[in-house]
Enzyme design. Sequence first.
Site, PDB file in Angstrom:
ATOM      1  CG  HIS A  41      61.726  -8.910  17.111  1.00 20.44           C
ATOM      2  ND1 HIS A  41      61.374  -9.541  15.942  1.00 20.44           N
ATOM      3  CD2 HIS A  41      63.022  -9.261  17.352  1.00 20.44           C
ATOM      4  CE1 HIS A  41      62.395 -10.255  15.498  1.00 20.44           C
ATOM      5  NE2 HIS A  41      63.410 -10.098  16.328  1.00 20.44           N
ATOM      6  CB  VAL A 100      86.320 -14.425  33.673  1.00 21.28           C
ATOM      7  CG1 VAL A 100      86.221 -15.040  35.069  1.00 21.28           C
ATOM      8  CG2 VAL A 100      86.170 -12.907  33.750  1.00 21.28           C
ATOM      9  CE  LYS A 143      61.137 -13.463  16.641  1.00 19.99           C
ATOM     10  NZ  LYS A 143      61.938 -14.262  17.566  1.00 19.99           N
ATOM     11  NE  ARG A 149      70.538 -17.293  15.625  1.00 20.62           N
ATOM     12  CZ  ARG A 149      69.754 -17.760  14.667  1.00 20.62           C
ATOM     13  NH1 ARG A 149      68.476 -17.467  14.681  1.00 20.62           N
ATOM     14  NH2 ARG A 149      70.236 -18.521  13.708  1.00 20.62           N
ATOM     15  CB  CYS A 192      85.566   4.368   3.021  1.00 24.62           C
ATOM     16  SG  CYS A 192      84.425   3.113   2.386  1.00 24.62           S
TER      17      CYS A 192
END
Length: 492
Positions: A49, A172, A257, A318, A408
């Site tokens: 950004h 952990v 956004k 997120r 590939c």
Amino acid sequence: VDIAIVGAGVIGCSIARELSKYRHLNILLLEKESDVSQGASKANSGIIHGGYDAKHGTKKSQLSRRGNKMFEKLDEELEFGFKKIGSLVLAFSQPEVKMLYDIYQNGVKNGVDDLQILSKDQVRKMEPNISIGVLGALYCPSAGIVSPYEYCIALAENAIMNGVRLLLEHKVTAINKLSLTPGGEERFTLETKKGTSISAKRVINCAGLYADELAGFVHDRNFYIRARKGDYIVLDKEEGARINHVLFQAPTEKWGKGILVSPTARGNLLLGPSAIIQDSKEATDTDTHELAYVVWAARRTMPHLDTTKSLTSYAGLRSRSNVHDFIIEESRISPGFFNVAGIESPGLTASPAIALEVVNLLKTSGLLLEKKSSEEFNRLRKHPVNFSANKLESVKNSVDGKEKTIICKCENITEAEINRALNSGIEIRCTDSIKWRTRAGMGWCQGARCRPLVAEMIAAKLGNGVRMQDVPKNMPSKEAPVRESRNFLSKL
């Protein structure tokens, strides 16, 4: 160890590489999955950004512009695929045009010095394939695109080159702070799912969605994290070639956004993401309604999208904190424990600047740091794949059989390139790990033809009687998400 970093996403790997620039530090990077970049760092928009939209005065606003300016040099050093193509925030109504001026003013406050408000004609000249309904746009030339997982992998590989140790599949499960001797130095003891106990002078919490739970182990409960899921669709390179910039829509409260339409660093077209808060921190199945919305909204920007050119879909989670800003601080409850949490967008952009911020925090806490000389620190990492325009010609002229053998065919990835990825410092345990490093399996057939060949190469590298059929496609440590079929995507 001197420093244990928990979480090998872009934040943990950025910090690990930055700390590897200093002498006499024993640094351990812990990751619960079978490879690095397995959380938000893998499944995001890959946008660097400009730094204009983060609320002025926040850590996001301070660090995103700083991070933006670091990517060109980082890409020169680490070869992960960064392109400064610029971004456009599009307005389709008069209220949205007014919003462009508000974002512009915020960007100026944030130190973004290259913003321009464009007219309809200027926008259409730059992007002839977008909607004729566009009324104007905010243009930021310094925004760019990156391959986020390639970036994370490059950081990890270079950190390892410079002495950082990486432990995969080491979740952990507990942290205790103990005093070694009466009046002696306090250290943290980290217990892992593997049964390993690790003693560390300092701990850096980069556990992403689980950062609040990790902080809870040391009784720091000053924040919490919720998962915000976003669904994406990836289209082929023919569609990717139809636009030139990252195309945002004017932001909204619900969709952030907005739905972007953007080329990827390797030439595909990306649509998304949606934005849904959910309770699960693991569920990354795509959703038919969300994908339908993504296409509907993307056609507001680009009406003639051809969804029959869709390759795949995916969903990413997120880290949304109750603080609504980056959390970068030493714990007030447990000194020596550093929280780097709630790193949602523009976290990818800010990641190199966040690493510098954490180094400064460590210095403030009393850690004495001595920089390595330029001879001691190896700043360069070479990408295993040749992405040059004349690649096929060089393959044809090569005298090395492995350089000539294409594994590939969709992405023109050679046997030699896959071998380089297999020998890059991190053990490869599934074919997806090769896909993220080389793009073998990311083309039209999505690995249907090359996956068995890649699995055979991985098995040969692992040895110890491992057979091709023993090598999985997905992370051995993670359940494969459900994704919609290409047939479904083509009908949207």
